[in-house]
Write a protein that holds these residues in place. Structure first.
Motif, PDB file in Angstrom:
ATOM      1  N   ILE A   1       0.995  -0.802   0.234  1.00  0.00           N
ATOM      2  CA  ILE A   1      -0.243   0.307  -0.061  1.00  0.00           C
ATOM      3  C   ILE A   1       0.465   1.479  -0.236  1.00  0.00           C
ATOM      4  N   GLU A   2       1.479   1.095   1.009  1.00  0.00           N
ATOM      5  CA  GLU A   2       2.841   2.363   0.582  1.00  0.00           C
ATOM      6  C   GLU A   2       3.168   2.614  -0.642  1.00  0.00           C
ATOM      7  N   SER A   3       3.597   1.787  -1.641  1.00  0.00           N
ATOM      8  CA  SER A   3       4.276   2.143  -2.615  1.00  0.00           C
ATOM      9  C   SER A   3       3.242   2.735  -3.658  1.00  0.00           C
ATOM     10  N   ARG A   4       2.146   1.431  -3.339  1.00  0.00           N
ATOM     11  CA  ARG A   4       0.680   2.644  -4.192  1.00  0.00           C
ATOM     12  C   ARG A   4       0.579   3.647  -4.095  1.00  0.00           C
ATOM     13  N   ILE A   5       0.277   3.709  -2.539  1.00  0.00           N
ATOM     14  CA  ILE A   5      -0.058   5.439  -2.473  1.00  0.00           C
ATOM     15  C   ILE A   5       1.440   6.812  -2.868  1.00  0.00           C
ATOM     16  N   ASN A   6       3.010   6.347  -2.445  1.00  0.00           N
ATOM     17  CA  ASN A   6       3.528   6.836  -3.030  1.00  0.00           C
ATOM     18  C   ASN A   6       4.214   7.801  -4.804  1.00  0.00           C
ATOM     19  N   TYR A   7       3.407   6.542  -5.162  1.00  0.00           N
ATOM     20  CA  TYR A   7       3.452   6.201  -6.584  1.00  0.00           C
ATOM     21  C   TYR A   7       2.358   7.497  -7.119  1.00  0.00           C
ATOM     22  N   PHE A   8       1.309   7.507  -6.449  1.00  0.00           N
ATOM     23  CA  PHE A   8       0.437   8.938  -6.825  1.00  0.00           C
ATOM     24  C   PHE A   8       0.598   9.689  -6.219  1.00  0.00           C
ATOM     25  N   GLN A   9       1.163   9.734  -4.610  1.00  0.00           N
ATOM     26  CA  GLN A   9       1.776  11.137  -4.895  1.00  0.00           C
ATOM     27  C   GLN A   9       3.295  11.370  -5.290  1.00  0.00           C
ATOM     28  N   SER A  10       3.704  10.798  -6.150  1.00  0.00           N
ATOM     29  CA  SER A  10       4.716  11.515  -6.976  1.00  0.00           C
ATOM     30  C   SER A  10       4.632  12.169  -8.631  1.00  0.00           C
ATOM     31  N   LEU A  11       3.145  11.756  -8.432  1.00  0.00           N
ATOM     32  CA  LEU A  11       2.427  12.102  -9.793  1.00  0.00           C
ATOM     33  C   LEU A  11       2.897  13.700 -10.038  1.00  0.00           C
ATOM     34  N   PRO A  12       2.769  14.266 -11.338  1.00  0.00           N
ATOM     35  CA  PRO A  12       2.283  16.031 -11.162  1.00  0.00           C
ATOM     36  C   PRO A  12       1.193  15.925 -10.231  1.00  0.00           C
ATOM     37  N   LYS A  13       0.566  17.660 -10.539  1.00  0.00           N
ATOM     38  CA  LYS A  13      -0.615  17.252  -9.224  1.00  0.00           C
ATOM     39  C   LYS A  13      -1.408  17.593 -10.656  1.00  0.00           C
ATOM     40  N   ASP A  14      -1.673  18.069 -11.439  1.00  0.00           N
ATOM     41  CA  ASP A  14      -2.125  18.340 -12.066  1.00  0.00           C
ATOM     42  C   ASP A  14      -3.123  16.203 -13.099  1.00  0.00           C
ATOM     43  N   ILE A  15      -1.760  15.475 -12.967  1.00  0.00           N
ATOM     44  CA  ILE A  15      -2.142  14.485 -13.497  1.00  0.00           C
ATOM     45  C   ILE A  15      -2.865  13.883 -12.345  1.00  0.00           C
ATOM     46  N   GLN A  16      -2.702  13.454 -11.027  1.00  0.00           N
ATOM     47  CA  GLN A  16      -3.190  12.987  -9.916  1.00  0.00           C
ATOM     48  C   GLN A  16      -5.105  13.738 -10.300  1.00  0.00           C
ATOM     49  N   GLN A  17      -5.014  14.965 -10.198  1.00  0.00           N
ATOM     50  CA  GLN A  17      -6.218  15.394 -10.709  1.00  0.00           C
ATOM     51  C   GLN A  17      -6.757  14.246 -11.976  1.00  0.00           C
ATOM     52  N   GLU A  18      -7.100  14.736 -12.491  1.00  0.00           N
ATOM     53  CA  GLU A  18      -7.494  13.793 -13.781  1.00  0.00           C
ATOM     54  C   GLU A  18      -8.064  11.942 -13.848  1.00  0.00           C
ATOM     55  N   ILE A  19      -6.484  11.908 -12.735  1.00  0.00           N
ATOM     56  CA  ILE A  19      -6.948  10.395 -12.273  1.00  0.00           C
ATOM     57  C   ILE A  19      -8.262  10.272 -10.864  1.00  0.00           C
ATOM     58  N   GLN A  20      -7.729  11.204 -10.263  1.00  0.00           N
ATOM     59  CA  GLN A  20      -9.258  11.613  -9.621  1.00  0.00           C
ATOM     60  C   GLN A  20     -11.021  11.647 -10.028  1.00  0.00           C
ATOM     61  N   ASN A  21     -10.545  12.532 -11.672  1.00  0.00           N
ATOM     62  CA  ASN A  21     -11.706  13.379 -11.972  1.00  0.00           C
ATOM     63  C   ASN A  21     -11.398  11.554 -12.762  1.00  0.00           C
ATOM     64  N   ASN A  22     -11.114  10.130 -12.585  1.00  0.00           N
ATOM     65  CA  ASN A  22     -11.485   9.483 -13.633  1.00  0.00           C
ATOM     66  C   ASN A  22     -11.184   9.883 -15.530  1.00  0.00           C
ATOM     67  N   GLN A  23     -10.867  10.455 -15.607  1.00  0.00           N
ATOM     68  CA  GLN A  23     -10.212  11.043 -17.248  1.00  0.00           C
ATOM     69  C   GLN A  23      -8.829  10.294 -16.949  1.00  0.00           C
ATOM     70  N   PHE A  24      -8.052  10.275 -16.520  1.00  0.00           N
ATOM     71  CA  PHE A  24      -6.219   9.285 -16.120  1.00  0.00           C
ATOM     72  C   PHE A  24      -7.235   7.947 -15.650  1.00  0.00           C
ATOM     73  N   GLN A  25      -6.782   6.469 -16.260  1.00  0.00           N
ATOM     74  CA  GLN A  25      -6.839   5.835 -15.387  1.00  0.00           C
ATOM     75  C   GLN A  25      -5.318   4.877 -14.995  1.00  0.00           C
ATOM     76  N   ILE A  26      -5.793   4.265 -13.604  1.00  0.00           N
ATOM     77  CA  ILE A  26      -4.325   3.663 -14.337  1.00  0.00           C
ATOM     78  C   ILE A  26      -4.662   1.834 -13.300  1.00  0.00           C
ATOM     79  N   ARG A  27      -4.140   0.844 -13.650  1.00  0.00           N
ATOM     80  CA  ARG A  27      -4.669   0.086 -13.791  1.00  0.00           C
ATOM     81  C   ARG A  27      -4.227  -1.359 -13.296  1.00  0.00           C
ATOM     82  N   TYR A  28      -4.321  -2.147 -12.803  1.00  0.00           N
ATOM     83  CA  TYR A  28      -3.365  -3.587 -11.914  1.00  0.00           C
ATOM     84  C   TYR A  28      -4.419  -4.880 -11.980  1.00  0.00           C
ATOM     85  N   SER A  29      -3.784  -5.990 -12.284  1.00  0.00           N
ATOM     86  CA  SER A  29      -4.173  -6.965 -11.807  1.00  0.00           C
ATOM     87  C   SER A  29      -4.745  -7.642 -10.714  1.00  0.00           C
ATOM     88  N   LYS A  30      -6.009  -7.576 -10.131  1.00  0.00           N
ATOM     89  CA  LYS A  30      -6.650  -7.550  -8.950  1.00  0.00           C
ATOM     90  C   LYS A  30      -5.930  -8.537  -8.314  1.00  0.00           C
TER      91      LYS A  30
END
Length: 691
Positions: A95-124
């Motif tokens: 979980i820590e690395s997944r949060i760090n991954y998101f926090q290290s992205l530029p703010k505009d990319i974070q916003q697009e991810i929060q709005n679901n315009q950009f999605q990052i998916r992974y095998s469940k």
């Protein structure tokens, strides 16, 4: 002329047509040279769907963010194909690395991810995904690209790696691979934990708190965003892997322990699956101890105040003091604009008085020493933002290797009684620490420093009396290997190290010294004034508060939010210098004569002085030759001790060393430039004739 800002898929091969390009692009059945902009043409296509391994999310989003919508399914690296079911599941549970991954992205990319315009998916289920599929759609048509090439600089750049990319425009294969993408998509989940994605832009997440990590992990499990189906054979492979892969042993051991604590064997299917959520919550204490990456010994030794960097607001937060009935994970703002000028002026005056002690009570009256103490204070004030500079520089340049030019290590070197420890203690008080610093002896255990650096607590590591042997150690968690790894590879929010060491025995090879900011204190406090100076310093420290530091973090955060320059590539402390100049002006105080206006270059200057003195006293041991070399008979002035010779060689710039084995052979031109030969040793015509 090739635009340097554009990634050229063929690089030098454009001017060597006889050689096959590393990336071969087949467009609709024909070989064609295509640039990155042509392959991912946002003039034609507006939506992008990708299944690929991505080594650098910065590279991916810098290249692809012009698309209106992006769906990225993270695959796995080519080298990790075989038997890597565990690697995928380990990434989900981390979980820590997944949060760090998101926090290290530029703010505009974070916003697009929060709005679901950009999605990052992974095998469940952690199932390896090795496909490489690129689907582009727009009002003017569609494009499908398949082949061996991952969305990485190595695969798509001129990286001496053969790759294939088949490109089809408006082709019947598009529907086939669109269906394939949707099938894979249905087996994936959002890589960014939902609890994080929904609120991280509004409030910070304290990932230094194991309880927070556990809550997010259990939320992922409860909502079936992580699923486990491991056979006992696969579990046994994890056990075996911990013994084979020394470099990843700790991570694998941690992963194994999380699996053992959180799963059980289903008697019917004979496979492991998660325990019921109610059962998992009863194991909260155990789970918390497993999901935290910092081992207990490191955690117990870490007495820093916790400072959590909130990337959306560019402010620092700190955990609330334990209050009955309150959640321990609650955070309160540390960053605070101070409106009371008198409060700021008082702290500024205390800094002036502290630095004045290096004039009042020392043997020499040297303003350069005072400047270096001030420089250490500037570094400490900007320490929580060093990681931000490093990430920003990489984003601006588009190259990971520039990260090393902003050093996360400050070393203050001085002899005994030079006041270096007092400087460390005063800095600690200015930053608001209740514990002044850590003793190197207590944190020199295996991997402890590495643990501290990989925590999200951006409060600097203040370490006193670092043993000179540390910098020369060949161990993986010390010396050159640690310094290079942290400086080159550590991303996202992380602390810096401000340490003191004895100047007498200090030296470091070029790989280490180029990654450190080194300040040398060449003065000592007078013995006869020790009691007076001790009382003077104690009185200052009793009045010191973090008010100025809190305001400083507000001001530099505002610079970042407003897109203003908060550092420069020539001087990473330039933003801090400007803010302190503002303080002096606002408080109606003159800028001190010792205020540092630019970076110091103490390590190189120390080496220059050393070799200049060696040449002055042993000029006959330097054999200047016609082929622009200098043979140095180093045994004439170095003892037979190998260590003494090593110290001298370590101070030489590596580019001026032609040979350093049984003989020491230098580049004559570069060596002369280094010791400033023309300035100090070249005789004028008059002196040569009459001297």
């Amino acid at each position: 002329m090739i635009d340097q800002g554009q990634l050229n898929l063929f690089g030098e091969d454009d001017i060597k047509p006889e050689k096959s390009p590393y990336l071969q692009v087949i467009l609709n059945g024909s070989v064609k040279k295509m640039s990155m902009d042509e392959l991912f043409d946002t003039e034609i296509y507006s939506e992008l769907k990708v299944v690929s391994f991505v080594a650098s999310h910065k590279f991916f989003f810098k290249t692809a963010k012009r698309f209106k919508t992006i769906q990225l399914i993270l695959g796995i690296e080519d080298g990790h194909v075989a038997g890597n079911f565990a690697k995928g599941l380990e990434s989900l549970l981390d979980i820590e690395s997944r949060i760090n991954y998101f926090q290290s992205l530029p703010k505009d990319i974070q916003q697009e991810i929060q709005n679901n315009q950009f999605q990052i998916r992974y095998s469940k289920k952690g199932t390896p995904i090795h496909s490489k599929i690129y689907l582009l759609t727009g009002p003017k048509g569609n494009r499908v690209m398949i082949g061996s090439a991952n969305f990485t600089e190595t695969a798509l750049g001129n990286q001496k790696q053969y790759e294939e990319l088949l490109v089809f425009d408006n082709h019947e294969l598009f529907e086939i691979y669109k269906n394939r993408f949707e099938d894979i998509y249905s087996e994936t989940v959002d890589f960014i934990p939902e609890k994080v994605k929904s609120k991280i832009l509004l409030e910070p997440v304290n990932i230094a708190d194991p309880e927070v990590l556990m809550d997010i992990l259990l939320d992922e499990v409860e909502n079936k965003r992580i699923m486990v189906e491991l056979t006992e054979t696969q579990v046994e492979e994890i056990h075996e892997a911990t013994g084979k892969m020394e470099s990843q042993k700790e991570e694998l051991t941690q992963f194994k322990q999380v699996i053992e604590v959180m799963t059980k064997v289903n008697k019917k299917s004979k496979s492991r699956e998660f325990l019921p959520i109610k059962t998992l919550r009863t194991k909260a204490v155990t789970i918390k101890s497993k999901v935290s990456k910092m081992n207990k010994k490191s955690a117990d030794a870490d007495h820093r105040q916790q400072l959590i960097y909130h990337t959306a607001s560019q402010t620092l937060y700190t955990p609330l003091s334990d209050i009955e009935g309150e959640e321990k994970s609650l955070l309160s703002p540390f960053t605070q604009k101070i409106e009371n000028t008198e409060s700021l002026k008082k702290q500024l005056e205390l800094i002036n008085k502290f630095i004045d002690s290096y004039h009042l009570f020392t043997v020499q009256n040297d303003t350069k020493v005072q400047s270096r103490i001030a420089e250490a204070i500037l570094y400490a004030f900007v320490s929580a933002h060093i990681w931000k500079m490093r990430d920003h520089y990489v984003n601006e340049e588009g190259r990971e290797n520039v990260r090393r030019y902003i050093p996360p290590f400050l070393i203050i070197a001085g002899r005994s009684m030079s006041g270096k420890t007092s400087a460390l203690e005063f800095i600690s008080m200015l930053l608001g620490n209740t514990n002044p610093y850590m003793s190197f002896e207590k944190i020199s255990g295996k991997n402890m420093l590495n643990d501290f650096f990989h925590s999200s607590n951006v409060s600097p590591l203040l370490v006193d009396e670092i043993d000179a042997k540390f910098f020369r150690s060949a161990a993986a968690d010390k010396g050159e290997r640690l310094i290079k790894d942290i400086t080159n590879n550590l991303t996202g929010a992380h602390p810096v190290l401000i340490g003191t060491t004895n100047a007498t025995g200090f030296d470091a090879n070029a790989q280490s010294s180029s990654r450190l900011y080194y300040l040398q204190i060449n003065n000592t406090f007078q013995n006869q004034k020790l009691m007076e100076s001790s009382t003077y310093l104690s009185n200052l420290m009793n009045e010191t508060s973090p008010a100025l530091y809190k305001d400083f973090t507000y001001r530099i955060g505002e610079k970042i939010k407003n897109g203003e320059e908060f550092y420069s590539t020539d001087d990473f402390l330039s933003g801090a210098r400007e803010i302190f100049k503002e303080y002096y002006k606002e408080c109606g105080m003159p800028l001190p004569v010792w205020f540092p206006q630019e970076k110091f270059n103490d390590y190189q200057e120390r080496g220059q002085r050393l070799w200049r003195e060696l040449y002055t006293s042993h000029s006959d041991s330097f054999d200047f030759r016609k082929e622009n070399t200098v043979l140095v008979h180093i045994d004439n002035f170095a003892t037979q001790n190998r260590r003494d010779r090593e110290i001298l060689v370590n101070y030489l710039p590596p580019e001026c060393i032609n040979e350093d084995s049984s003989v020491l052979l230098l580049n004559q031109k570069l060596f002369k430039e280094y010791i400033e030969y023309d300035k100090y040793f070249k005789k004028s015509v008059f002196k040569r004739m009459f001297g």
